[in-house]
Every structure is written in structure tokens, then in C-alpha cells.
Design an enzyme around this catalytic site. Structure first.
Site, PDB file in Angstrom:
ATOM      1  N   HIS A 162       0.849  -1.195   0.000  1.00 15.77           N
ATOM      2  CA  HIS A 162       0.000   0.000   0.000  1.00 15.77           C
ATOM      3  C   HIS A 162       0.881   1.240   0.000  1.00 15.77           C
ATOM      4  O   HIS A 162       1.926   1.257   0.629  1.00 15.77           O
ATOM      5  CB  HIS A 162      -0.910   0.016   1.240  1.00 15.77           C
TER       6      HIS A 162
ATOM      7  N   ASP B  79      -7.902  -5.408  -0.288  1.00  7.41           N
ATOM      8  CA  ASP B  79      -8.338  -6.310  -1.368  1.00  7.41           C
ATOM      9  C   ASP B  79      -7.966  -7.763  -1.129  1.00  7.41           C
ATOM     10  O   ASP B  79      -8.413  -8.637  -1.875  1.00  7.41           O
ATOM     11  CB  ASP B  79      -7.728  -5.828  -2.692  1.00  7.41           C
TER      12      ASP B  79
HETATM   13  C1  SDX Z   1      -6.220  -0.043  -3.079  1.00  3.29           C
HETATM   14  O1  SDX Z   1      -4.421   4.448  -2.111  1.00  3.29           O
HETATM   15  C2  SDX Z   1      -5.378   3.852  -1.520  1.00  3.29           C
HETATM   16  O2  SDX Z   1      -5.806   4.247  -0.437  1.00  3.29           O
HETATM   17  C3  SDX Z   1      -5.945   2.648  -2.268  1.00  3.29           C
HETATM   18  C4  SDX Z   1      -6.962   1.810  -1.525  1.00  3.29           C
HETATM   19  C5  SDX Z   1      -8.264   2.561  -1.289  1.00  3.29           C
HETATM   20  O3  SDX Z   1      -8.983   2.199  -0.357  1.00  3.29           O
HETATM   21  O4  SDX Z   1      -8.589   3.455  -2.130  1.00  3.29           O
HETATM   22  O5  SDX Z   1      -6.432   1.379  -0.303  1.00  3.29           O
HETATM   23  C6  SDX Z   1      -7.370   0.580  -2.361  1.00  3.29           C
HETATM   24  O6  SDX Z   1      -5.972   0.287  -4.197  1.00  3.29           O
HETATM   25  C7  SDX Z   1      -5.341  -1.021  -2.338  1.00  3.29           C
HETATM   26  C8  SDX Z   1      -4.134  -1.516  -3.195  1.00  3.29           C
HETATM   27  C9  SDX Z   1      -4.649  -2.611  -4.138  1.00  3.29           C
HETATM   28  N1  SDX Z   1      -3.546  -2.980  -5.091  1.00  3.29           N
HETATM   29  C10 SDX Z   1      -2.907  -4.144  -4.973  1.00  3.29           C
HETATM   30  O7  SDX Z   1      -3.079  -4.958  -4.084  1.00  3.29           O
HETATM   31  C11 SDX Z   1      -1.912  -4.397  -6.101  1.00  3.29           C
HETATM   32  C12 SDX Z   1      -0.603  -4.925  -5.523  1.00  3.29           C
HETATM   33  N2  SDX Z   1       0.081  -3.848  -4.772  1.00  3.29           N
HETATM   34  C13 SDX Z   1       1.076  -3.087  -5.474  1.00  3.29           C
HETATM   35  O8  SDX Z   1       0.907  -2.908  -6.824  1.00  3.29           O
HETATM   36  C14 SDX Z   1       1.514  -1.851  -4.676  1.00  3.29           C
HETATM   37  O9  SDX Z   1       1.771  -2.264  -3.387  1.00  3.29           O
HETATM   38  C15 SDX Z   1       0.605  -0.632  -4.638  1.00  3.29           C
HETATM   39  C16 SDX Z   1       0.176  -0.215  -6.002  1.00  3.29           C
HETATM   40  C17 SDX Z   1      -0.594  -0.898  -3.801  1.00  3.29           C
HETATM   41  C18 SDX Z   1       1.401   0.493  -4.006  1.00  3.29           C
HETATM   42  O10 SDX Z   1       2.423   0.782  -4.880  1.00  3.29           O
HETATM   43  P1  SDX Z   1       3.587   1.809  -4.513  1.00  3.29           P
HETATM   44  O11 SDX Z   1       3.263   2.612  -3.319  1.00  3.29           O
HETATM   45  O12 SDX Z   1       3.935   2.526  -5.770  1.00  3.29           O
HETATM   46  O13 SDX Z   1       4.753   0.859  -4.052  1.00  3.29           O
HETATM   47  P2  SDX Z   1       6.024   0.522  -4.911  1.00  3.29           P
HETATM   48  O14 SDX Z   1       5.563  -0.060  -6.211  1.00  3.29           O
HETATM   49  O15 SDX Z   1       6.906   1.703  -4.914  1.00  3.29           O
HETATM   50  O16 SDX Z   1       6.647  -0.676  -4.039  1.00  3.29           O
HETATM   51  C19 SDX Z   1       7.667  -0.455  -3.112  1.00  3.29           C
HETATM   52  C20 SDX Z   1       8.460  -1.776  -3.132  1.00  3.29           C
HETATM   53  C21 SDX Z   1       8.986  -2.154  -4.522  1.00  3.29           C
HETATM   54  O17 SDX Z   1      10.122  -2.963  -4.320  1.00  3.29           O
HETATM   55  P3  SDX Z   1      11.614  -2.329  -4.608  1.00  3.29           P
HETATM   56  O18 SDX Z   1      11.617  -1.886  -6.060  1.00  3.29           O
HETATM   57  O19 SDX Z   1      11.753  -1.155  -3.638  1.00  3.29           O
HETATM   58  O20 SDX Z   1      12.564  -3.460  -4.314  1.00  3.29           O
HETATM   59  O21 SDX Z   1       7.600  -2.869  -2.768  1.00  3.29           O
HETATM   60  C22 SDX Z   1       7.465  -3.763  -3.867  1.00  3.29           C
HETATM   61  C23 SDX Z   1       7.910  -3.015  -5.086  1.00  3.29           C
HETATM   62  O22 SDX Z   1       8.393  -3.924  -6.087  1.00  3.29           O
HETATM   63  N3  SDX Z   1       6.045  -4.117  -3.927  1.00  3.29           N
HETATM   64  C24 SDX Z   1       5.575  -5.328  -4.161  1.00  3.29           C
HETATM   65  C25 SDX Z   1       4.188  -5.224  -4.073  1.00  3.29           C
HETATM   66  N4  SDX Z   1       3.849  -3.968  -3.781  1.00  3.29           N
HETATM   67  C26 SDX Z   1       5.009  -3.278  -3.711  1.00  3.29           C
HETATM   68  N5  SDX Z   1       6.195  -6.485  -4.436  1.00  3.29           N
HETATM   69  C27 SDX Z   1       5.399  -7.551  -4.638  1.00  3.29           C
HETATM   70  N6  SDX Z   1       4.048  -7.545  -4.550  1.00  3.29           N
HETATM   71  C28 SDX Z   1       3.413  -6.397  -4.269  1.00  3.29           C
HETATM   72  N7  SDX Z   1       2.096  -6.389  -4.199  1.00  3.29           N
END
Ligand code: SDX
Length: 442
Positions: free
Chosen positions: A319, A376
Site C-alpha cells: 500500500h 483487497d
Molecule cells: C487499493 O491508495 C489507496 O488508499 C488505495 C486503496 C483505497 O482504499 O482506495 O487502499 C485501495 O488500491 C489497495 C491496493 C490494491 N492494489 C494491490 O493490491 C496491487 C498490488 N500492490 C502493489 O501494486 C503496490 O503495493 C501498490 C500499487 C498498492 C502500491 O504501490 P507503490 O506505493 O507505488 O509501491 P512501490 O511499487 O513503490 O513498491 C515499493 C516496493 C517495490 O520494491 P523495490 O523496487 O523497492 O525493491 O515494494 C514492492 C515493489 O516492487 N512491492 C511489491 C508489491 N507492492 C510493492 N512487491 C510484490 N508484490 C506487491 N504487491
């Protein structure tokens, strides 16, 4: 009857608590530091370009506040979520979706009279104009329900010109009630149309959640009597999804609304933003992920390895704001067990989800990145138990989020000082060059 003035104020301004010093070349300038009611601090850069010729750049706005808001507070480090100051745990336990919607939109708990009057408005506006029902025949039955929802929300506004030029709070309340009520009716109609079944009319004797389940599962010759446990589970699901401050779709609603676009057009845009798999579409992606693991007999350790190798994301994890367990996920995880038990349903996907969470949280890759289950991760398990098809999961999220979108649109609408949102950019393209005639293009 316009509500008390407490309901008609834009978000209060934060307090000034000092200044930051910015030094550029041989110049220094003071930038005000402001502090919100929960002691969050921000550097006010609204005069930056005018005074220094510089802008800031912050792709995806991870460090940028777009507005002042008094609707929802999140503490991502502590896993705190409050709607108008009320902890989500208390609302989940004691409130209803419509009471929570009023609280989000108007900032106070509704009196008995206000809640009854608002519920009456939702009943008055629950049906779709007969001219709209024909629209569903125009969609192929393979149409995605989110495409139908976003287009039908705009189509509804064509039958209610008064929502275009919102003058006062009464017009607003009527438009908000229409949008909240008809979103539910459109969603159920989209489902019925997709399975080739007749669209079912809402019933005036049912409450918001009962009516949705009735419209989803009744047939012309067989009335569906909603199971009270399913109604409770739907109530909980919608309350937990009702708002989440400046997330992608809510920011979209505010961005569109900032141009003066009406409430329906702004919320229709919110539906489109929510659709993405990184946002509201994640509840579908989680179930697809669990099915893949189950059907291909992938062990949890193997799947976690794939995530660590960045071949796949662990959907429903991570998140932008929560760097701790999403409080909504905690509630949904507990509720999933309860809902399945009361409905006497065994869903192997829940066991898989729990095992996957456990395996992931044992691995430092996830803890080091503050990756925990978000809203989710378990929500789809509950929707499945309610009999909601997977392609409707994100629509359910949209129904839940509608009060939040409406509240944020109104908060901006009430702020007479608000301006059209128009970010800047850092241009990195071609510098000046002349037109090249065709015969000189090689
Ligand atoms: C919702 O914003 C809100 O409030 C949203 C929400 C709402 O109520 O409106 O809460 C609802 O959208 C919840 C999120 C649902 N999405 C998912 O579950 C999809 C999977 N999650 C990711 O795509 C991600 O965690 C996000 C999109 C939710 C957040 O992305 P960020 O903040 O841009 O995080 P990032 O991509 O910069 O990640 C930081 C690190 C990275 O690793 P490094 O490059 O630093 O080594 O964490 C890793 C990412 O690769 N990472 C994940 C991951 N999420 C982040 N690795 C594996 N699986 C994941 N799900």
C-alpha cells in the site's frame, strides 16, 4: 431543508507552525510549514514558482498533498483509519452503510430524522428512468460491468439536468441520493443483463443492502429473500470501502470536479480510475492469483519466490500509505471466517489466502518493504461467499466508495477558494527546431 451550518463548511485550513528555509544559489526563502489536526506537517509551496521560478517534481505524488481535507484520516505507520474522526473498527461494528455515507458527506452523525429523510430520498430515487433500461440491451453480454457502470452514471445525469448546475445544498442532497441509490440499481442491472436475465425492479420496503441483493438474485417468478448474514456481510464490506482520503480514484474525482464538472461526471471518472488492477481491480486479481496457485498446484514458497524474482506481484499486498497491516484487511480477515461459518460455506481460497499471507510475512522481502495485506486481499473471499461473481467485485468496491467520492467532491465544491487542478511538468523533449518538408525527411 438545508442542514445545520456545521454540514456546509469546506475543510478548515491547517495551522501555521513555522517555516522551512530554501536556499537556491545565493538566494534563500522561507516556506511556511503548516500542521493538520493530527499533527501531520507540510511545507506550503503554493508561492514557490512565483518567488523562485522553480517547481517541484514528485511523480505519482507520493510526497505531495493536493488539498486540505477533513473527511478521512489515515496513519499508515500505525494502521489507523478514521472517517470524520471515528475509528473504522467502531463503524464496522456499529454503523450502517447509509449512516456512514451521511457521516462522510456531512461530517456529523445524522439525527434519526435526517437518516430517515435521507433513506427516504434513496428509496425515491432507486429506480432508473425507463428510457435508461434500454441502454443495457446495447451492451454485449461480455461487457465489463465497470464499463457499464461508468457509462450509465453519466447516462443517468442526462435525465436529471438539475444535477448539472448544482446551486444549493438541497439540489446537492438530491443529486447525492440519486447517485448513491442508482449506482446500486445500475450495478445489479448490469449483472442481470450480462447473464441474460430480466432486470429486477427495486423494492421500497427493503433497505439499501437488502435491495441490492434482491435486484441481483430475484427472478420475475421467484423473490430472493436476502439472508440476514449476507446483508450484514455486505453492510460491513461497503462501510470498509466507503472512503480512503486521496487515493487514485478519489483524487480523480477531485481533479475532474475542480474544472466545474458535475457530480455524476466526476464520479463516473472515479469509477474508471478504480478499475485498474493496482487499485480497485486488485480484488479480482487476488482471486485470480489464488485460483492460479490452486489450479497449478503451486506451493506458497514457490509463489513467494516468483514474487521475489519480480515475475509476479503479490496482489492484495502492499500500500502507498499503510506501512503496517491495513486495518480493513484485519477486519475482513476476521469477518471472512464468520461469514463462511454462518453461511456454512467452505472456501478453499480462504485457506490458501491465509497460508499465502503467513508464508509471505515470514519472509523478510515483504517485511523489509512494509508489504502487508491490504483491503483487497480478503474482500473477494467475502464477496464469493455472498454469491457475487468475480467480474462484479470491483463494481462492489465502487458502490462502497461512492459516499467517499461524493464527500470529497462536495468538500471541494464548498471551498470557494478552490481552483482548477493543473499540475506543471519538467519538459525533457526536443528543443526548438523547424518544420521538415517531406522531401527532406530521408
Ligand atoms: C487499493 O491508495 C489507496 O488508499 C488505495 C486503496 C483505497 O482504499 O482506495 O487502499 C485501495 O488500491 C489497495 C491496493 C490494491 N492494489 C494491490 O493490491 C496491487 C498490488 N500492490 C502493489 O501494486 C503496490 O503495493 C501498490 C500499487 C498498492 C502500491 O504501490 P507503490 O506505493 O507505488 O509501491 P512501490 O511499487 O513503490 O513498491 C515499493 C516496493 C517495490 O520494491 P523495490 O523496487 O523497492 O525493491 O515494494 C514492492 C515493489 O516492487 N512491492 C511489491 C508489491 N507492492 C510493492 N512487491 C510484490 N508484490 C506487491 N504487491
Amino acid at each position: 431543508m438545508p442542514h445545520s451550518t456545521a454540514h456546509n463548511q469546506p475543510a478548515p485550513a491547517p495551522s501555521s507552525v513555522g517555516a522551512a528555509t530554501l536556499k537556491i544559489d545565493d538566494r534563500t526563502m522561507e516556506l511556511p510549514i503548516v500542521e493538520g489536526t493530527e499533527s501531520e506537517r507540510a511545507i506550503d509551496i503554493s508561492k514557490l514558482r512565483q518567488e523562485t521560478g522553480h517547481i517541484t517534481v514528485d511523480p505519482a505524488y507520493g510526497n505531495t498533498g493536493s488539498c486540505n481535507s477533513a473527511i478521512t484520516f489515515i496513519d499508515g505507520e500505525k494502521g489507523i483509519l478514521r472517517y470524520r474522526g471515528v475509528p473504522i473498527e467502531q463503524l464496522a461494528e456499529r454503523s450502517t452503510f447509509i449512516e456512514t455515507a451521511w457521516l462522510l458527506i456531512y461530517g456529523q452523525f445524522p439525527t434519526r430524522k435526517q437518516l430517515s429523510s435521507f433513506s427516504g430520498l434513496l428509496t425515491t430515487h432507486q429506480m432508473l428512468h425507463e428510457g435508461l433500461r434500454n441502454h443495457f440491451d446495447g451492451f454485449p453480454n461480455t461487457a465489463h460491468p465497470m464499463a457499464i457502470l461508468s457509462s450509465m452514471i453519466n447516462a443517468v445525469s442526462c435525465y436529471h439536468q438539475d444535477v448539472m448546475d448544482m446551486e444549493d445544498d438541497e439540489t446537492f442532497e438530491s443529486a447525492a441520493a440519486r447517485l448513491l441509490s442508482k449506482t446500486r440499481t445500475i450495478a445489479a442491472a448490469a449483472y442481470k443483463a450480462s447473464i441474460g436475465r430480466p432486470i429486477i425492479y427495486p423494492r421500497p420496503d427493503l433497505n439499501y443492502c437488502q435491495n441490492f441483493l434482491h435486484m441481483m438474485f430475484s427472478l420475475p417468478y421467484s423473490e430472493h429473500e436476502p439472508n440476514p448474514d449476507v446483508v450484514d456481510a455486505l453492510q460491513l464490506f461497503l462501510i470498509l470501502h466507503a472512503d480512503h482520503e486521496q487515493n487514485c480514484s478519489t483524487s480523480t474525482v477531485r481533479m475532474v470536479g475542480s474544472s466545474g464538472a458535475n457530480l455524476f461526471a466526476s464520479c463516473s471518472a472515479g469509477v474508471c480510475a478504480l478499475w485498474g488492477p493496482l487499485h480497485g481491480g486488485a480484488n479480482v486479481a487476488v482471486i485470480q492469483m489464488l485460483h492460479e496457485i490452486h489450479d497449478q498446484k503451486i506451493t506458497m514458497k514457490e509463489y513467494v519466490q516468483r514474487v521475489k524474482k519480480r515475475e509476479v506481484k503479490l496482489m492484495g499486498f502492499g500500500h502507498r500509505v499503510y506501512k503496517n497491516y491495513d486495518p480493513r484487511a484485519k477486519i475482513l480477515k476476521g469477518a471472512a471466517d464468520k461469514v463462511l461459518a454462518t453461511l456454512k460455506v467452505h472456501d478453499p481460497m480462504l485457506d490458501l489466502a491465509r497460508e499465502l499471507e503467513e508464508t509471505a510475512l515470514e519472509d523478510s522481502y515483504f517485511k523489509d518493504r512494509n508489504l502487508y495485506p491490504n483491503v483487497d486481499f480478503y474482500s473477494g473471499i467475502i464477496l464469493r461467499a455472498m454469491g457475487i461473481p468475480v467480474n462484479m467485485f470491483t463494481v462492489m468496491f465502487a458502490i462502497g466508495r461512492m459516499p467517499g467520492w461524493i464527500a470529497h467532491w462536495r468538500e471541494q465544491w464548498l471551498d470557494t477558494a478552490s481552483r482548477i487542478a493543473r499540475p506543471r511538468q519538467v519538459y525533457t523533449g526536443q528543443t526548438l527546431r523547424d518544420y521538415v518538408p517531406m522531401d527532406q525527411r530521408g
